[in-house]
Enzyme design. Structure first.
Site, PDB file in Angstrom:
ATOM      1  CG  PHE A 147      -1.821   1.283   1.167  1.00  0.00           C
ATOM      2  CD1 PHE A 147      -3.023   1.286   0.473  1.00  0.00           C
ATOM      3  CD2 PHE A 147      -1.418   2.469   1.780  1.00  0.00           C
ATOM      4  CE1 PHE A 147      -3.807   2.429   0.377  1.00  0.00           C
ATOM      5  CE2 PHE A 147      -2.202   3.622   1.699  1.00  0.00           C
ATOM      6  CZ  PHE A 147      -3.395   3.603   0.995  1.00  0.00           C
ATOM      7  CG  ASP A 232       5.763   3.991   1.803  1.00  0.00           C
ATOM      8  OD1 ASP A 232       5.760   4.723   2.813  1.00  0.00           O
ATOM      9  OD2 ASP A 232       4.781   3.881   1.042  1.00  0.00           O
ATOM     10  CE  LYS A 261      -0.931   6.912   6.914  1.00  0.00           C
ATOM     11  NZ  LYS A 261      -0.525   5.972   5.886  1.00  0.00           N
TER      12      LYS A 261
HETATM   13  C1  PLP Z   1      -0.767   6.067   4.422  1.00  0.00           C
HETATM   14  C2  PLP Z   1       0.313   5.555   3.555  1.00  0.00           C
HETATM   15  C3  PLP Z   1       0.628   6.165   2.335  1.00  0.00           C
HETATM   16  C4  PLP Z   1      -0.194   7.299   1.756  1.00  0.00           C
HETATM   17  O1  PLP Z   1      -0.222   8.435   2.565  1.00  0.00           O
HETATM   18  P1  PLP Z   1      -1.368   9.537   2.341  1.00  0.00           P
HETATM   19  O2  PLP Z   1      -0.949  10.667   3.229  1.00  0.00           O
HETATM   20  O3  PLP Z   1      -2.662   8.913   2.754  1.00  0.00           O
HETATM   21  O4  PLP Z   1      -1.336   9.886   0.902  1.00  0.00           O
HETATM   22  C5  PLP Z   1       1.708   5.678   1.617  1.00  0.00           C
HETATM   23  N1  PLP Z   1       2.433   4.634   2.073  1.00  0.00           N
HETATM   24  C6  PLP Z   1       2.168   4.035   3.233  1.00  0.00           C
HETATM   25  C7  PLP Z   1       3.019   2.894   3.701  1.00  0.00           C
HETATM   26  C8  PLP Z   1       1.080   4.443   4.011  1.00  0.00           C
HETATM   27  O5  PLP Z   1       0.779   3.811   5.145  1.00  0.00           O
END
Ligand code: PLP
Length: 406
Positions: A147, A232, A261
């Site tokens: 994700f 990520d 985040k």
């Molecule tokens: C939440 C998340 C995203 C996307 O972040 P947004 O601020 O919602 O665009 C990308 N990668 C990971 C691993 C995430 O948990």
């Protein structure tokens, strides 16, 4: 207001959302109006322990005083300049975040998906300008079950039908390999491979922790083949797993960290790509940007976030409290729970289908004052604020026990 008037108010607010907000989410039926630390209060005055923390965006809890103070001070001076001009906050924020990450520089954006898109652009630019990949031939290796966000490019390399189906045509240039299998990943690398993009722990996937040594093997494969390792860490980073980054658990340093985040302190969207000059330096003026990226309000909050993490206190809390949470959850295996996966203060809990779905358990926990979110049907995910107390964890587990007992 009377109890029925309050219930009507709740129903009205949810009704207005259903009428006028696109149905891109399916929220639990609670209307939150206040938050402090690990707790929120709904409009009827009921309190809930927040074990989701906005998917880890609230690592420091709701309205942490130091973060609110930084935001308030900055609101009184300057909020936005755009990058057409310098502002007096971005440079020091970038310096602090570089220092925390052990890297040279930062490219600031707003949302996590933008950080991922930025990482993809940087990797492609690096492939063409540094590695010498033929024009438009660069490929990026991603993992099954990933994700990385919701843009059209990103959903194009998801294998989750709900995220992907119906939104094509999809961008090319991505190769998917199984998650946790370093040999498969290395076998997929060829002369056109620009980067490997993975989550060190898959959050949305249900807190999927790869086998020991996987991240090290990915690092070695990338180094041996002149491929960038992009981690990520948007959900896994910034203290959640008991270390600053989830990659630290294996002593691994990627070429690019993608952060988001919690970087915005639960106050403002703030994301960043962090890397060394030989990689991030490939981007030149005019090639990439964002109107709000690097704004002074976000930078002020982000600087405070980095300062809070620099002491190591929150990482320590996540580690110690995570061990406590793990011990508590282990005692539930066989009693309504089929499996758990825990890293720091982050847990995926698989619910026995005989008890109900993840959503049903989340709804019953809501009625008992605990907020969690289900993912992929049978899993509930817990990511409490790192400021939670161990007695609060105990109380939440008691509520879960009652729910599992039916
Ligand atoms: C939440 C998340 C995203 C996307 O972040 P947004 O601020 O919602 O665009 C990308 N990668 C990971 C691993 C995430 O948990």
């Amino acid at each position: 207001m009377t109890e029925t008037a309050l219930e009507t108010a709740t129903a009205d607010i949810i009704g207005a959302e259903e009428q006028h907000v696109a149905h891109n989410y399916h929220p639990l039926p609670v209307v939150v109006s206040r938050g402090e630390g690990s707790w929120v209060t709904d409009i009827e005055g009921r309190r809930y322990l927040d074990l989701l923390s906005a998917y880890s965006a609230l690592n420091f809890g709701h309205r942490h005083p130091a973060l609110v103070a930084a935001a308030t001070e900055q609101l009184g001076r300057l909020t936005l300049t755009s990058r057409a001009f310098h502002n007096d906050k971005l440079g020091s924020f970038a310096a602090a975040l570089s220092d925390l990450s052990g890297k040279d520089m930062v490219l600031p954006m707003n949302t996590g998906a933008e950080a991922v898109e930025t990482g993809i652009k940087v990797a492609r630019a690096w492939a063409y300008r540094v590695k010498g990949v033929a024009p438009d031939a660069a490929r990026i290796i991603v993992a099954a079950g990933n994700f990385h966000g919701r843009t059209t490019t990103i959903v194009g390399f998801s294998d989750d039908p709900q995220a992907r189906d119906g939104f094509g045509p999809y961008a090319g240039g991505f190769t998917m390999v199984p998650y946790g299998d370093a040999a498969a990943l290395e076998a997929a690398i060829d002369e056109n491979t620009a980067a490997v993009l993975i989550e060190p722990i898959q959050g949305e996937g249900g807190v999927i922790i790869p086998p020991d040594g996987y991240l090290r093997a990915v690092r070695e494969a990338c180094t041996a083949n002149n491929v960038l390792f992009i981690a990520d860490e948007i959900q896994s980073g910034l203290g959640r797993v008991g270390t600053t980054f989830a990659c630290d658990r294996e002593g691994v340093v990627p070429d690019l960290y993608l952060l988001g985040k919690a970087l915005g302190g639960g106050i403002i969207p703030l994301s960043a790509v962090v890397g060394d000059r030989d990689v991030l330096g490939v981007i030149h003026p005019g090639e990439h940007g964002s109107t709000f990226g690097g704004n002074p309000l976000a930078a002020a909050v982000g600087t405070t976030v980095v300062e809070m993490l620099a002491s190591g206190e929150f990482q320590q809390r996540a580690l110690a409290l995570g061990e406590h949470l793990q011990a508590q959850l282990e005692s539930l295996i066989g009693s309504g729970v089929t499996a758990i996966r825990v890293a720091g203060l982050w847990a995926g809990v698989d619910i026995d289908p005989a008890v109900g779905t993840g959503r049903e358990v989340a709804e019953k926990l809501l009625a008992r004052g605990v907020l969690v979110k289900d993912t992929h049907g049978q899993t509930i995910r817990m990511a409490p604020p790192l400021v939670i107390r161990s007695t609060e964890i105990d109380w939440a587990i008691e509520q879960l026990k009652v729910v599992l007992a039916g």
